[in-house]
Design a protein around this motif. Structure first.
Motif, PDB file in Angstrom:
ATOM      1  N   SER A 152       0.840  -1.193   0.000  1.00  0.00           N
ATOM      2  CA  SER A 152       0.000   0.000   0.000  1.00  0.00           C
ATOM      3  C   SER A 152       0.876   1.244   0.000  1.00  0.00           C
ATOM      4  O   SER A 152       1.804   1.366   0.806  1.00  0.00           O
ATOM      5  CB  SER A 152      -0.907   0.000   1.228  1.00  0.00           C
ATOM      6  N   GLN A 153       0.592   2.169  -0.926  1.00  0.00           N
ATOM      7  CA  GLN A 153       1.330   3.427  -0.988  1.00  0.00           C
ATOM      8  C   GLN A 153       0.555   4.572  -0.355  1.00  0.00           C
ATOM      9  O   GLN A 153       1.143   5.542   0.102  1.00  0.00           O
ATOM     10  CB  GLN A 153       1.667   3.764  -2.441  1.00  0.00           C
ATOM     11  N   THR A 169      -2.050   1.026  -4.511  1.00  0.00           N
ATOM     12  CA  THR A 169      -0.694   0.538  -4.727  1.00  0.00           C
ATOM     13  C   THR A 169      -0.166   1.143  -6.030  1.00  0.00           C
ATOM     14  O   THR A 169      -0.829   1.953  -6.666  1.00  0.00           O
ATOM     15  CB  THR A 169      -0.661  -0.993  -4.811  1.00  0.00           C
ATOM     16  N   HIS A 205      -6.984   0.899  -0.010  1.00  0.00           N
ATOM     17  CA  HIS A 205      -5.548   0.975  -0.236  1.00  0.00           C
ATOM     18  C   HIS A 205      -5.252   1.179  -1.713  1.00  0.00           C
ATOM     19  O   HIS A 205      -5.869   0.532  -2.572  1.00  0.00           O
ATOM     20  CB  HIS A 205      -4.863  -0.315   0.230  1.00  0.00           C
TER      21      HIS A 205
END
Length: 221
Positions: A100-101, A115, A113
């Motif tokens: 997750s970014q 990514t 989340h």
């Protein structure tokens, strides 16, 4: 709820345009109406915008009245979304689509989340158990393309009216069994892409009686 600033105007190249909470929309003429293109953070006056300032495709409308209705719907969506109090944060979590970014907390136990390449919702054990069985996925991961609609249907109070409408359409098209279970009725013809495709397949591949049929000709001399 705080009112959202909405501006209408005409671009330097003569196109209908609007700005909603920092998002720009321009109505680009097409054969049967207008295609709506969007852009982000256009701080200049609308009269200085051009077609090249926008890029995202947001759908199509028939005329100016429909364009104004579209913009009004977006404004209501932004107003409702802001009122929901979602929290943007960073959570170092491994997801089915990578690390997750960034993350958005919709409520306790419901987190979206993002990514590098994809994203989706994670429901904790209690939230996932609270989902109607027809909507629940084991593991609590719901990807962003279509499965997000299961979450929006299960917890509608956490989503805007616009999101609820899109979720209903997505559920009809891609999860017709789940939609029928939740709504207590069968989908009619034209209400679901997947259901219509299933019915079409059944009609096209109905078994035909063998009696009176000729054997296929394998070689014609």
């Amino acid at each position: 709820m705080t009112d959202i600033l909405v501006e209408f105007g005409v671009t330097s190249d003569g196109l209908m345009a609007a700005r909603v909470d920092g998002i720009a929309y321009i109505a680009v003429p097409i054969r049967d109406g207008f295609s709506i293109a969007s852009g982000w953070k256009l701080s200049r006056p609308i009269a200085e915008w051009t077609r090249s300032d926008v890029y995202g495709a947001e759908g199509a409308v028939a005329d100016e009245s429909a364009f104004r209705a579209f913009v009004a719907d977006i404004a209501l969506h932004v107003q409702q979304r802001n009122a929901l109090g979602r929290i943007d944060t960073i959570l170092r979590v491994s997801t089915p689509w990578g690390m997750s970014q960034s993350a958005t907390i919709y409520a306790d136990g419901i987190v979206f989340h993002s990514t590098a390449g994809h994203g989706g919702f994670k429901l904790d054990r209690a939230r996932n158990a609270a989902m109607p069985s027809a909507l629940r996925l084991s593991g609590g991961w719901y990807e962003e393309d279509a499965e997000w609609a299961l979450v929006a249907t299960g917890f509608p109070d956490l989503f805007t009216y616009r999101e609820q409408t899109n979720a209903d359409r997505t559920l009809r098209d891609w999860f017709p069994d789940a939609w029928e279970a939740v709504n207590g009725r069968k989908l009619s013809a034209g209400e679901s892409f997947t259901r219509d495709r299933q019915h079409f397949g059944k009609r096209c591949f109905q078994p035909t009686s063998i009696q009176g049929m000729r054997s296929p000709t394998l070689f014609a001399g």
